[in-house]
Design an enzyme around this catalytic site. Structure first.
Site, PDB file in Angstrom:
ATOM      1  N   ASP A  13       0.682  -1.189   0.046  1.00  8.90           N
ATOM      2  CA  ASP A  13       0.084  -0.025   0.088  1.00  8.90           C
ATOM      3  C   ASP A  13       1.100   1.123  -0.071  1.00  8.90           C
ATOM      4  O   ASP A  13       0.823   2.209  -0.732  1.00  8.90           O
ATOM      5  CB  ASP A  13      -0.807  -0.080   1.292  1.00  8.90           C
ATOM      6  CG  ASP A  13      -1.674  -1.363   1.450  1.00  8.90           C
ATOM      7  OD1 ASP A  13      -2.386  -1.543   0.436  1.00  8.90           O
ATOM      8  OD2 ASP A  13      -1.611  -1.991   2.514  1.00  8.90           O
ATOM      9  N   HIS A  49      -4.734  -3.163   6.750  1.00 12.13           N
ATOM     10  CA  HIS A  49      -4.446  -3.595   5.016  1.00 12.13           C
ATOM     11  C   HIS A  49      -6.106  -3.993   4.757  1.00 12.13           C
ATOM     12  O   HIS A  49      -6.171  -5.208   4.568  1.00 12.13           O
ATOM     13  CB  HIS A  49      -3.455  -4.516   4.959  1.00 12.13           C
ATOM     14  CG  HIS A  49      -3.542  -5.192   3.753  1.00 12.13           C
ATOM     15  ND1 HIS A  49      -3.049  -4.232   2.469  1.00 12.13           N
ATOM     16  CD2 HIS A  49      -3.909  -6.136   3.053  1.00 12.13           C
ATOM     17  CE1 HIS A  49      -3.093  -4.882   1.372  1.00 12.13           C
ATOM     18  NE2 HIS A  49      -3.599  -6.164   1.853  1.00 12.13           N
TER      19      HIS A  49
HETATM   20  P1  NAX Z   1      -2.528 -18.244  -4.068  1.00 12.68           P
HETATM   21  O1  NAX Z   1      -3.934 -18.755  -3.840  1.00 12.68           O
HETATM   22  O2  NAX Z   1      -1.876 -18.194  -5.254  1.00 12.68           O
HETATM   23  O3  NAX Z   1      -1.316 -19.070  -2.946  1.00 12.68           O
HETATM   24  C1  NAX Z   1      -1.586 -19.310  -1.612  1.00 12.68           C
HETATM   25  C2  NAX Z   1      -1.049 -20.350  -1.384  1.00 12.68           C
HETATM   26  O4  NAX Z   1      -0.977 -20.836   0.083  1.00 12.68           O
HETATM   27  C3  NAX Z   1      -1.828 -21.795  -1.954  1.00 12.68           C
HETATM   28  O5  NAX Z   1      -0.780 -22.512  -2.724  1.00 12.68           O
HETATM   29  C4  NAX Z   1      -2.141 -22.704  -1.117  1.00 12.68           C
HETATM   30  O6  NAX Z   1      -1.957 -24.150  -0.972  1.00 12.68           O
HETATM   31  C5  NAX Z   1      -1.338 -22.156   0.214  1.00 12.68           C
HETATM   32  N1  NAX Z   1      -1.970 -22.358   1.565  1.00 12.68           N
HETATM   33  C6  NAX Z   1      -3.208 -22.283   2.085  1.00 12.68           C
HETATM   34  N2  NAX Z   1      -3.337 -22.574   3.169  1.00 12.68           N
HETATM   35  C7  NAX Z   1      -1.815 -23.302   3.714  1.00 12.68           C
HETATM   36  C8  NAX Z   1      -1.588 -23.453   4.970  1.00 12.68           C
HETATM   37  N3  NAX Z   1      -2.327 -23.556   6.071  1.00 12.68           N
HETATM   38  N4  NAX Z   1      -0.213 -23.585   5.126  1.00 12.68           N
HETATM   39  C9  NAX Z   1       0.725 -23.305   4.001  1.00 12.68           C
HETATM   40  N5  NAX Z   1       0.015 -23.091   2.789  1.00 12.68           N
HETATM   41  C10 NAX Z   1      -1.053 -22.813   2.729  1.00 12.68           C
HETATM   42  O7  NAX Z   1      -2.546 -16.678  -3.325  1.00 12.68           O
HETATM   43  P2  NAX Z   1      -1.438 -15.644  -3.382  1.00 12.68           P
HETATM   44  O8  NAX Z   1      -1.825 -14.584  -4.607  1.00 12.68           O
HETATM   45  O9  NAX Z   1      -0.225 -16.075  -3.141  1.00 12.68           O
HETATM   46  O10 NAX Z   1      -1.757 -14.786  -2.138  1.00 12.68           O
HETATM   47  C11 NAX Z   1      -1.581 -15.223  -0.931  1.00 12.68           C
HETATM   48  C12 NAX Z   1      -2.108 -14.159   0.313  1.00 12.68           C
HETATM   49  O11 NAX Z   1      -1.569 -12.901   0.044  1.00 12.68           O
HETATM   50  C13 NAX Z   1      -3.676 -13.924   0.153  1.00 12.68           C
HETATM   51  O12 NAX Z   1      -3.877 -14.080   1.396  1.00 12.68           O
HETATM   52  C14 NAX Z   1      -3.566 -12.735  -0.341  1.00 12.68           C
HETATM   53  O13 NAX Z   1      -5.172 -12.064   0.078  1.00 12.68           O
HETATM   54  C15 NAX Z   1      -2.805 -12.063   0.404  1.00 12.68           C
HETATM   55  N6  NAX Z   1      -2.245 -10.670  -0.118  1.00 12.68           N
HETATM   56  C16 NAX Z   1      -1.708  -9.673   0.448  1.00 12.68           C
HETATM   57  C17 NAX Z   1      -1.323  -8.513   0.306  1.00 12.68           C
HETATM   58  C18 NAX Z   1      -1.024  -7.439   1.122  1.00 12.68           C
HETATM   59  O14 NAX Z   1      -0.526  -6.465   0.820  1.00 12.68           O
HETATM   60  N7  NAX Z   1      -0.623  -7.842   2.759  1.00 12.68           N
HETATM   61  C19 NAX Z   1      -1.499  -8.147  -1.126  1.00 12.68           C
HETATM   62  C20 NAX Z   1      -1.081  -9.233  -2.113  1.00 12.68           C
HETATM   63  C21 NAX Z   1      -2.407 -10.329  -1.812  1.00 12.68           C
HETATM   64  O15 NAX Z   1      -3.616 -10.143  -2.056  1.00 12.68           O
END
Ligand code: NAX
Length: 327
Positions: free
Chosen positions: A159, A187
Site C-alpha cells: 500500500d 491493510h
Molecule cells: P495463492 O492462492 O496463489 O497462494 C496461496 C497458497 O497458500 C496456495 O498455494 C495454498 O495451497 C497455500 N496455503 C493455504 N493454506 C495453507 C497453509 N495452512 N499452510 C501453508 N500453505 C497454505 O494466493 P497468493 O496470490 O499467493 O496470495 C496469498 C495471500 O496474500 C492471500 O491471502 C492474499 O489475500 C494476500 N495478499 C496480501 C497482500 C498484502 O498487501 N498484505 C497483497 C497481495 C495479496 O492479495
C-alpha cells in the site's frame, strides 16, 4: 562462510510464493552476502507444485542458496526459522461472513504461531502477508507467548509503495523525490494513506495537490488498487506483493534510510491514540533490527477521522477473534 539464515515461506506454491522465492534466494531479502536456507510450507495437495518450484530454484544455481526443504507440517517448517513469511491464507469465498473467514484463518495462523513459538530461532521475525493480514498476525502472535510481541508484523508496504507511485505520477516527479509516506491502520479498504505528513522535494505533499484529488482520487485509488489489479490482470497482485515483502524484511533487518520512514503494521504501543496491542500500520523507522514508531507527527482532523475509522475496523476484527477464542 556465514551460517545460512533460515527463511520459511508458507503458501510457497502460490502466486506470491512464485514471485518471492527467487528473489529471496538471489539475496534480495537479506543482503547480497547472506546465505539462506529455504523452508517451504504448503498444504499436502500443493507439495508437488512446491517441489516443481524447488527444481527451478535449483536450476538457477543461486550462490547464496544453501538448501531447500519442503514440508506440509508447520512444526518442521518453522524449526530453527529466523525469518517467517506467512503468505498462505484462506481467501474469502463468495457469501463467506467475516466470522467464518477469521475462524478459517485462525485454523492456519494459530498452529503456525505455536510452531514458531516452539521451534523458531531466538531472533525470529515474522511478516504476515496472507489476508486479513493484520488480524492473522494478531492470531499468530497470541499463539506464541514466548516470542516478543514486536516480532509479529503484517504487510502494508505494498500500500505504501502504491501511494508513492500514485503521487509521483500525479506530480510527474521521480519516485525518489517522495519521502515520509505513511499508511495508517488496516491493510484493507479502510487504510489511510497520509499526504499531510508526506513530502515531495522536501515540501508537504498535501500542499502540492488539490484537496479534491487527494480525498476523492488518491485515497480510493490506493485503497482499491488490489481490486483494480484483479480487474485488469484477472489475478491478484503477486510480483508487487512479493516485492513489498522483500522491502519490509530488508528494511527491518538492515535499517531504513536517514531522513525517511516507511509503513509497517506492528503491535501498537498506544501511540497516536491507537489502542495498545492491535497490529496497525504506522509510520516506522527500523533501527538496530527493530521497528520504532515515528513520534510527534501532526494529525489533522481529516486524518484523525480516517485513522479512527480504520482502527475501529481492526478493533472489530480483534473482538471477533477474541470471541472465537483465537486470542
Ligand atoms: P495463492 O492462492 O496463489 O497462494 C496461496 C497458497 O497458500 C496456495 O498455494 C495454498 O495451497 C497455500 N496455503 C493455504 N493454506 C495453507 C497453509 N495452512 N499452510 C501453508 N500453505 C497454505 O494466493 P497468493 O496470490 O499467493 O496470495 C496469498 C495471500 O496474500 C492471500 O491471502 C492474499 O489475500 C494476500 N495478499 C496480501 C497482500 C498484502 O498487501 N498484505 C497483497 C497481495 C495479496 O492479495
Amino acid at each position: 562462510t556465514a551460517t545460512p539464515v533460515t527463511v520459511t515461506v508458507t503458501g510457497a506454491a502460490g502466486q506470491i510464493g512464485y514471485a518471492l522465492l527467487f528473489r529471496i534466494a538471489s539475496g534480495q531479502l537479506l543482503g547480497a552476502d547472506v546465505p539462506v536456507t529455504l523452508n517451504l510450507l504448503e498444504i499436502p495437495q500443493a507439495v508437488k507444485a512446491a517441489e516443481g518450484t524447488a527444481m527451478e530454484l535449483d536450476d538457477c544455481a543461486f550462490p547464496l542458496l544453501r538448501g531447500i526443504n519442503i514440508y506440509d507440517d508447520a512444526k518442521k517448517a518453522f524449526e530453527g526459522c529466523n525469518v517467517a513469511l506467512l503468505v498462505g491464507a484462506r481467501p474469502r469465498t463468495k457469501g463467506m461472513e467475516r466470522g467464518d473467514l477469521l475462524e478459517a484463518n485462525g485454523g492456519i495462523f494459530a498452529p503456525q504461531g505455536k510452531a514458531i513459538n516452539d521451534g523458531a530461532a531466538d531472533d525470529i521475525r515474522v511478516l504476515v502477508v496472507g489476508n486479513p493480514a493484520n488480524t492473522n498476525a494478531l492470531i499468530a502472535q497470541h499463539a506464541a507467548p514466548d516470542v516478543p510481541a514486536e516480532r509479529f508484523t503484517a504487510m502494508t508496504r505494498l500500500d505504501h509503495n502504491r501511494a508513492i507511485a500514485q503521487l509521483a505520477k500525479k506530480l510527474n516527479v521521480p519516485l525518489t523525490e517522495i519521502k515520509k509516506m505513511t499508511i495508517w491502520g488496516n491493510h484493507s479498504a479502510t487504510q489511510y494513506p497520509d499526504l499531510y505528513n508526506a513530502e515531495v522535494g522536501g515540501k508537504i505533499a498535501a500542499e502540492q495537490v488539490d484537496e479534491t484529488w487527494l480525498k476523492e482520487e488518491f485515497i480510493p485509488t490506493v485503497a482499491k488498487r488490489g481490486a483494480a489489479i484483479i480487474e485488469a490482470r484477472g489475478a491478484s497482485s503477486a510480483a508487487s506483493a512479493a516485492n513489498a515483502a522483500i522491502d519490509h524484511v530488508f528494511d527491518w533487518v538492515n535499517g531504513t534510510p536517514e531522513g525517511d520512514w516507511t509503513s509497517a503494521a506492528i503491535p501498537s504501543d498506544g501511540s497516536y491514540g491507537i489502542p495498545e496491542g492491535i497490529i496497525s500500520s504506522f509510520p516506522v523507522v527500523s533501527k538496530n533490527g527493530k521497528w520504532e514508531i515515528v513520534q510527534g507527527l501532526e494529525i489533522n482532523e481529516f486524518s484523525r477521522q480516517k485513522i479512527d475509522a480504520s482502527v475501529a475496523e481492526l478493533l472489530e476484527e480483534r473482538d471477533a477473534v477474541k470471541s472465537l477464542g483465537l486470542i
